[in-house]
Design an enzyme around this catalytic site. Structure first.
Site, PDB file in Angstrom:
ATOM      1  N   ASP A 224       0.791  -1.756  -0.134  1.00  0.00           N
ATOM      2  CA  ASP A 224       0.358  -0.086   0.043  1.00  0.00           C
ATOM      3  C   ASP A 224       1.224   1.584   0.074  1.00  0.00           C
ATOM      4  O   ASP A 224       1.753   1.210  -0.058  1.00  0.00           O
ATOM      5  CB  ASP A 224      -0.618  -0.272   1.013  1.00  0.00           C
ATOM      6  CG  ASP A 224      -2.199   1.099   0.340  1.00  0.00           C
ATOM      7  OD1 ASP A 224      -2.436   2.038   0.650  1.00  0.00           O
ATOM      8  OD2 ASP A 224      -3.230  -0.056   1.086  1.00  0.00           O
TER       9      ASP A 224
ATOM     10  N   HIS B 248       2.565   1.483  -3.161  1.00  0.00           N
ATOM     11  CA  HIS B 248       1.384   2.907  -3.949  1.00  0.00           C
ATOM     12  C   HIS B 248       1.533   4.384  -3.959  1.00  0.00           C
ATOM     13  O   HIS B 248       0.943   5.491  -3.895  1.00  0.00           O
ATOM     14  CB  HIS B 248      -0.529   2.859  -2.858  1.00  0.00           C
ATOM     15  CG  HIS B 248      -0.469   1.131  -3.155  1.00  0.00           C
ATOM     16  ND1 HIS B 248      -2.330   1.635  -2.848  1.00  0.00           N
ATOM     17  CD2 HIS B 248      -0.191   0.364  -3.705  1.00  0.00           C
ATOM     18  CE1 HIS B 248      -2.702  -0.038  -3.034  1.00  0.00           C
ATOM     19  NE2 HIS B 248      -1.920  -0.490  -3.651  1.00  0.00           N
TER      20      HIS B 248
END
Length: 817
Positions: A639, A662
């Site tokens: 993430d 991310h």
């Protein structure tokens, strides 16, 4: 194309022309001198012939050579493609049955002065990609050099017989040395280079075929190496002569590097063993400083120096190199090396030939005393000043006086005893420091009933050790011993404490492997520390969340499952003057580290790792905190590498490597119609690799508040999907989000000096709110291209008020003022 004739020669300046050469081009030499300065503007693609048969035997040393030119600039953002595949297949390093033959260097500069090469992509060279030979005053900047990790001899940048060379802001991925620095190179400064895969950065090889080589004044600074076979390397052949001196490797991050630090004066790249010689290139005044990361080999430091001309003046300062995955301790091997250390050194270096006396060992002191007495039997009396009576001096100087006075075995024995006591007292006084046991109370987890086998629950032992450390009236060290694994269930360690605490994690803290071990009310966190001031968490150990079972049962992995809470591995709540440094945090159940309601925080030298497919495993999450610094971290998760949320003010992030993951996100902000306030954010000197997003601000519709005074600058992106994003219409929901009439205001945001490659055409996305459009957005010096040059990048903009400065690629949408 303009021509500038000079004595029968022709110089070419490609001025803003888009030139793509798909027709096979033979070996080409462009010669000077030219009448005036030349800009070689490569905006299209220069392509080599795809077959070796197109090359005659006498033109195989180079493909494109530029020689004898002063004031040359090559730029344009285009591509130089060597089409090297057929050469690699026919290399003797690929197939040992084949003969060793010459292959071309893609781009060679010979006898060029005041040379600038910048903003180019050089790919798949037949052999070396860029070679700088007999040049001076050279600047190589913003180059992307790529070839497969298996391509033989494809050095990225090769420099020889050149001086005053600067290399900066380059990304190099090849099958050989990212950079090779050879004979005749002087005054070279390399900074902000990313290397890997490849063979690292090498000085040498020098002195082959008994030749003389001279290299000096080399600085390699602020470099990141990933998966390379070597790191910082100096290599010389036996039998050579000359010198390699005044060399510094500093501020380097290494990730999964096979041989991080190497000096090899016995280098031999031959099918047959090399003969031993009595001479060598002399290596001296070499500094390895501020180097940290992970290695896949135990020998993190190798100093293999010559028997005849040993390397000298070697300095090792602040080195921290650990085994990848924490599988074992690293070590060093040393031969004929004269060195000294400064600061922290991991692994511990081999004992030097002139090492200081171990003042903590009475046996060592006594043996040294006896040897000194024997040596002094025929030595004249020497007196000592009081300033000389320190540890080593009290042995080597003070004994001159006492030993000449001793005339019997009894007296000598008494002298030995007095000297041991004297030096022990002196050592205690001189070695006193805040972290020393003379200043701190140490509370080892093992002394509170911990088993440390990774199987038995040590939670209560940690609670008891914490309570003892926290209640200590003197500064305390809570020690997690090295070499052991301590199983912990959910635990909260609370303050305030009577004095400062150092949480020294040298071993491993490990979470239960199964979700069933967690009760419903303990699933928000694993280890939480709250209400503590002056806390330091350090030690070089590992915090392992054992998150695999949580990821498999996540609703993001299996849409049929309900969304449930998972623990954050390490949470800091209401902690002031907090330092977290030199830790490895791996495989968290959800977020790896969360900083909540804290002030004056420093997070440094952290390695945070989880699989790219692990859901919601943010690296560092910061909320409701101010005056936070994050630097020198490597984050690879499933993430956001960093998520910055409501209440964060005055955050400075620098020298962070991110990917996979991310990217770095401010937000999401304003969910459930909430108010959010974020300001004073600086994201500086970041590298992102293969992330789904780059620099991002995301807010929900319906929120209120602000996100302002934010800067993303000096960022390198490689294969990033969405490099620059402002999204005031963020929606992370299984059902479409309702349109609302309010939004968190986004203003005073700067994206500056950002370059690299993307796998999506929309390199810049400014999707702002109809109700509260984002304003004062600055785009300055942006250069984002499609990976592999497969197309042009573009930007999409809605309701954004922005301006640009410098060059911006892709060209932003027309501003609406």
């Amino acid at each position: 194309m303009q021509r500038a004739p000079h004595h029968g020669r022709q110089c070419y300046s490609f001025q803003r022309a888009r030139a793509t050469f798909s027709r096979p081009s033979p070996s080409l030499t462009l010669s000077g001198p030219c009448k005036s300065s030349v800009i070689f503007m490569v905006q299209g693609t220069l392509m080599a012939p795809p077959s070796r048969s197109a090359w005659s035997e006498d033109n195989r040393s180079h493909w494109i050579m530029i020689q004898g030119v002063t004031d040359l600039t090559i730029t344009g953002g285009g591509t130089i493609n060597g089409k090297g595949d057929i050469w690699w297949k026919n290399s003797w390093k690929t197939d040992k049955a084949l003969p060793c033959t010459t292959a071309p260097t893609a781009l060679t500069f010979h006898l060029c002065n005041n040379l600038k090469v910048e903003n180019l992509k050089i790919v798949d060279s037949q052999q070396n990609h860029v070679s700088v030979e007999d040049c001076s005053d050279v600047q190589l900047a913003r180059l992307s050099i790529n070839a497969p990790g298996t391509s033989p001899n494809t050095d990225g940048i090769h420099i020889t017989r050149s001086k005053d060379v600067q290399v900066r802001d380059c990304v190099i991925k090849t099958g050989d040395d990212c950079m090779s620095i050879e004979d005749g190179t002087h005054n070279r400064h390399v900074t902000k280079v990313v290397c890997g895969p490849g063979h690292g950065i090498s000085i040498g090889s020098l002195g082959d075929d008994n030749s003389k080589a001279e290299v000096s004044g080399i600085t390699i600074d602020s470099v990141q190496l990933y998966g390379t076979t070597n790191g910082a390397q100096i290599k010389t052949w036996q039998g050579g002569s000359g010198y390699a001196k005044d060399i510094t490797f500093q501020n380097i991050i290494m990730d999964s590097v096979q041989n991080p630090i190497i000096i090899d004066q016995n280098y031999c790249d031959s099918n047959t063993p090399c003969k031993k010689h009595e001479s060598a290139v002399v290596i001296s005044n070499v500094v390895f400083k501020n180097i940290r990361g992970t290695t896949i080999s135990k020998d993190a430091i190798k100093l293999s120096c010559s028997n005849s001309d040993s390397c000298s003046g070697i300095v090792l300062e602040n080195i921290d190199l650990k085994m990848e995955g924490g599988k074992a301790d690293t070590q060093s091997t040393c031969q004929n090396a004269k060195w000294h250390k400064a600061g922290t050194l991991l692994p511990r270096i081999c004992l030097p030939s002139s090492s200081p006396i171990n003042t903590h060992s009475p046996v060592t002191l006594l043996l040294h005393l006896i040897s000194t007495i024997l040596l002094l039997q025929n030595t004249t009396l020497q007196t000592c000043s009081s300033s000389d009576l320190r540890i080593y001096s009290c042995i080597s100087c003070f004994t001159y006086t006492l030993c000449k006075m001793a005339s019997s075995v009894l007296v000598l024995s008494m002298v030995a005893l007095v000297m041991i006591l004297l030096c022990s007292a002196t050592a205690t006084a001189s070695n006193a420091s805040p972290a020393n046991e003379t200043q701190h109370n140490t509370f080892s987890l093992d002394n509170f009933g911990a088993r440390g086998d990774g199987k038995h629950d040590d939670t209560q032992a940690l609670a008891k050790a914490w309570n003892a450390a926290c209640s200590s009236s003197r500064p305390a060290v809570l020690l997690i011993p090295k070499g052991k694994s301590y199983l912990l269930n959910s635990i909260t360690l609370s303050g305030p404490c009577k004095s400062s605490v150092i949480f020294m994690v040298k071993g491993t803290l490990v979470a239960p492997p199964s979700r069933s071990a967690w009760s419903e009310d303990s699933r928000s966190h694993w280890i939480m520390i709250q209400g503590v001031s002056g806390l330091t968490v350090t030690g070089g150990g590992t915090v392992n969340g054992n998150g695999d079972d949580w990821w498999k049962n996540s609703c993001k992995t299996n849409k049929a499952l309900p969304c449930t809470m998972a623990p954050t591995a390490f949470t800091f709540h209401r902690c002031d003057s907090l330092k977290v440094e030199n830790l490895k945090i791996v495989n968290s159940q959800q977020i790896h580290m969360s900083v909540e309601d804290c002030n004056d925080v420093q997070l440094t030298r952290l390695s945070i790792t989880a699989p790219a497919t692990s859901p919601n495993t943010d690296g560092i999450h910061i909320t409701r905190s101010k005056d936070v610094q994050v630097r020198d971290c490597i984050i690879k998760t499933g993430d956001d590498c960093m998520s910055i949320e409501d209440g964060t003010h005055n955050l400075h992030v620098t020298k962070v490597v991110c990917g996979p993951g991310h990217g770095i996100s401010i937000g999401s902000l304003g969910d459930d119609n909430s108010r959010a306030e974020v300001s004073g954010i600086l994201i500086d000197s970041i590298q992102l690799y293969g992330t789904t997003n780059g620099a991002r601000i995301k807010t929900w519709q319906g929120g209120s508040g602000y996100a302002k005074d934010i800067t993303f600058q000096n960022i390198i992106m490689d294969n990033v999907q969405n490099p620059i994003i402002i999204d005031q219409n963020y929606c992370d929901s299984t059902t479409p989000c309702k349109r609302q009439q309010s939004a968190v205001e986004v203003s005073n945001v700067v994206f500056k000096n950002i370059r690299g490659t993307t796998i999506s055409k929309d390199a810049i996305k400014l999707s702002c709110s109809n109700a509260d459009s984002c304003s004062d957005i600055v785009l300055e010096n942006i250069d984002l291209k499609m990976e592999d040059g497969k197309g042009e990048t573009q930007s999409t903009c809605r309701n954004a008020k922005w301006r640009k400065a410098g060059t911006v690629i892709p060209q932003p949408c027309e501003a609406k003022n």
